[in-house]
Design a protein around this motif. Structure first.
Motif, mmCIF file in Angstrom:
data_model
loop_
_atom_site.group_PDB
_atom_site.id
_atom_site.type_symbol
_atom_site.label_atom_id
_atom_site.label_comp_id
_atom_site.label_asym_id
_atom_site.label_seq_id
_atom_site.Cartn_x
_atom_site.Cartn_y
_atom_site.Cartn_z
ATOM 1 N N PHE A 1 0.786 -1.137 -0.118
ATOM 2 C CA PHE A 1 -0.123 -0.100 -0.112
ATOM 3 C C PHE A 1 0.918 1.282 -0.195
ATOM 4 N N ALA A 2 0.237 2.406 -0.388
ATOM 5 C CA ALA A 2 0.779 3.794 -0.257
ATOM 6 C C ALA A 2 -0.104 4.654 0.535
ATOM 7 N N VAL A 3 0.682 5.230 1.307
ATOM 8 C CA VAL A 3 -0.049 6.329 2.279
ATOM 9 C C VAL A 3 0.250 7.603 1.604
ATOM 10 N N GLU A 4 -0.771 8.188 1.320
ATOM 11 C CA GLU A 4 -0.807 9.683 0.473
ATOM 12 C C GLU A 4 -0.034 10.566 1.388
ATOM 13 N N GLY A 5 0.968 11.330 0.813
ATOM 14 C CA GLY A 5 1.666 12.310 1.516
ATOM 15 C C GLY A 5 2.743 12.024 2.457
ATOM 16 N N VAL A 6 2.973 10.661 2.605
ATOM 17 C CA VAL A 6 4.213 9.961 3.318
ATOM 18 C C VAL A 6 5.074 9.006 2.743
ATOM 19 N N HIS A 7 6.229 9.115 2.551
ATOM 20 C CA HIS A 7 7.165 8.334 1.943
ATOM 21 C C HIS A 7 7.180 7.105 2.500
ATOM 22 N N PRO A 8 7.221 6.045 1.982
ATOM 23 C CA PRO A 8 7.274 4.318 2.391
ATOM 24 C C PRO A 8 8.140 4.381 3.685
ATOM 25 N N HIS A 9 9.468 5.010 3.438
ATOM 26 C CA HIS A 9 10.381 4.718 4.165
ATOM 27 C C HIS A 9 10.052 5.544 5.710
ATOM 28 N N ASP A 10 9.200 6.512 5.720
ATOM 29 C CA ASP A 10 8.719 7.246 6.885
ATOM 30 C C ASP A 10 7.738 6.213 7.455
ATOM 31 N N VAL A 11 6.612 5.788 6.476
ATOM 32 C CA VAL A 11 5.935 4.772 6.811
ATOM 33 C C VAL A 11 6.427 3.377 7.908
ATOM 34 N N GLY A 12 7.411 3.173 7.126
ATOM 35 C CA GLY A 12 7.992 2.052 7.751
ATOM 36 C C GLY A 12 8.497 2.200 9.046
ATOM 37 N N GLN A 13 9.338 3.496 9.074
ATOM 38 C CA GLN A 13 10.001 3.762 10.514
ATOM 39 C C GLN A 13 8.912 3.959 11.497
ATOM 40 N N PHE A 14 7.765 4.556 11.177
ATOM 41 C CA PHE A 14 6.689 4.648 12.071
ATOM 42 C C PHE A 14 6.145 3.659 12.498
ATOM 43 N N LEU A 15 5.825 2.772 11.477
ATOM 44 C CA LEU A 15 5.271 1.293 11.952
ATOM 45 C C LEU A 15 6.220 0.497 12.963
ATOM 46 N N ASP A 16 7.544 0.848 12.644
ATOM 47 C CA ASP A 16 8.259 0.186 13.516
ATOM 48 C C ASP A 16 8.425 0.630 14.979
ATOM 49 N N SER A 17 8.041 1.979 14.955
ATOM 50 C CA SER A 17 8.249 2.401 16.397
ATOM 51 C C SER A 17 6.927 1.936 17.562
#
Ligand SMILES: Cc1ncc(COP(=O)(O)O)c(C=O)c1O
Length: 434
Positions: free
Chosen positions: A362-378
């Motif tokens: 999936f893609a989260v509008e307005g957020v780079h996947p690497h940021d998504v990954g880091q947030f999910l990791d947190s």
């Protein structure tokens, strides 16, 4: 009065029950010893049950010796265990023992075929290897959704031989254009290499359509089973493919071990890729004669402990039952897809309404996947971000990177819900407003 099914009762749709999955998880030390971990990256590599490293440890403690060489009892024991592992893994995919070649991973298995074709094209293997000889005018066909491991070896083979590489395209929403088989796969096609399950989208390829077209034009079929063998019941004879590659580490087994399935008559006609000790019958200073398959492809000291670990892994999967594994993952995948589709600003990638394994990208509008990954990791949720070794597919999808959550038999409904709740908070955390 009709009773509502208990959530702990397996249905054909779910395969396993949540209670069974809870018990299975106890077999995976990393999962039980890492509080708060929600592991949704099994598409990259799976976690391993205790029986896999116990099998390796037992081998090292009781039977460690070089196989196919020594005359002493320990070497015989090691050889027996090594060959028993081959039997177990071959049986798991419906193959005969001598049709399964050990490799270090799927990447090496695919390169093995490509280099064997190169060698045949250079005249090695004589008449028997004619089938593998390529040159200008010949075509190798892949698909646009391939992992780089099932693309670059064919590009390189084309460069080395003068053959042409073409491909079955995908649509901009990620659907494989199976209706292009007729015009892309032609009388000039010698090899049709394609993935069984997309590592990005989790979509399942219509293998029968590919095999039928390849047979019609006399091309060899090479199936990348990396994402199917761990997650679906796979029988190479029923699929009727000529070759199939897969990796042990994605199916509960150790790293460093994979396999190539090949039809017996093809393996025996194919010139070797790696050469050296243990794969010959006679050697003079001028030339060598090679053993029949599978040994002709297993040069040098092999990954003995890893084969034994992989045999333990397939024993574990067999005990659970691959049909139940597949049904459970499909259940989790449907829960993920439905949940993600309901989150504002989240776009599921891939075609709708097609069969897939328990993977959601999936893609989260307005957020780079690497940021998504880091947030999910947190939040304790481990997913994969990036191009997943499928840059051409991402280019066609119109994105440079995506976020992929991939399940396995040890994932729970709570894991999926933890992912969904974390994804729902991503845009708020990064201050992206609708
Ligand atoms: C579809 C597919 N093919 C090939 C590979 C390569 O596997 P390995 O890196 O184990 O050789 C992968 C790994 O992600 C994959 O998903």
């Amino acid at each position: 009065m009709e009773s509502t099914p208990s959530p702990t009762v397996a249905t054909p749709e779910t395969g396993l029950t949540p209670a069974e999955v809870g018990r299975l998880r106890a077999d995976f030390p990393l999962l039980t010893q890492t509080p708060g971990l929600v592991y949704l990256d099994s598409g990259a590599t799976s976690q391993k049950p205790r029986c896999v490293f116990e099998a390796e440890q037992h081998y090292y403690e009781r039977a460690n010796a070089a196989v196919h060489r020594g005359a002493h009892s320990l070497a015989v024991e090691a050889t027996d265990q090594y060959e028993a592992a081959r039997t177990a893994v071959a049986r798991f995919i419906g193959a005969d023992d001598d049709e399964l070649v050990w490799t270090s991973n799927a990447t090496e298995a695919l390169n093995l075929i490509a280099y064997a074709c190169s060698n045949a094209s250079a005249g090695r293997g004589g008449e028997a290897a004619e089938r593998f000889r390529l040159g200008p005018g010949d075509e190798i066909v892949v698909t646009e959704q391939e992992h780089h491991a099932n693309l670059i070896p064919w590009q390189e083979l084309a460069f080395r031989t003068g053959a042409t590489l073409t491909y079955i395209p995908v649509t901009t929403d990620g659907a494989l254009q199976v209706d292009r088989l007729e015009d892309v796969v032609t009388e000039r096609t010698r090899i049709l290499a394609f993935t069984h399950v997309s590592n990005v989208l989790g979509t399942i390829t219509d293998v029968a359509a590919f095999v039928a077209r390849a047979r019609a034009v006399g091309a060899l079929t090479v199936l990348d089973g990396c994402q199917s063998v761990p997650h679906l019941p796979v029988d190479v004879k029923a699929l009727d493919v000529d070759f199939m590659a897969f990796s042990g580490h994605k199916m509960l087994g150790p790293t460093g071990i994979g396999a190539l399935y090949g039809r017996r008559e093809l393996l025996n006609a194919m010139p070797p890729f790696l050469t050296g000790g243990s794969m010959i019958t006679t050697v003079t200073m001028e030339r060598a004669e090679f053993l029949p398959a599978p040994n002709r492809f297993e040069a040098g000291t092999q990954r003995i402990a890893q084969t034994i670990g992989l045999a333990a892994a397939v024993g574990y999967l067999d005990e659970v039952g691959m049909d139940r594994v597949a049904a459970w993952e499909e259940h989790l995948g449907a829960r993920m897809a439905a949940g993600l589709a309901g989150i504002d600003g989240v776009r599921l990638i891939g075609p709708a309404g097609v069969e897939r394994i328990g993977t959601a990208t999936f893609a989260v509008e307005g957020v780079h996947p690497h940021d998504v990954g880091q947030f999910l990791d947190s939040r304790g949720v481990a997913v994969r971000v990036g191009h997943h070794c499928a840059q051409p597919l991402h280019r066609t999808l119109g994105v440079t990177a995506t976020t992929r959550a991939s399940t396995y038999l040890y994932n729970t409904e709570d894991d999926v819900d933890a992912l969904l709740s974390a994804v729902a908070d991503v845009r708020g955390f990064f201050g992206v407003t609708p």
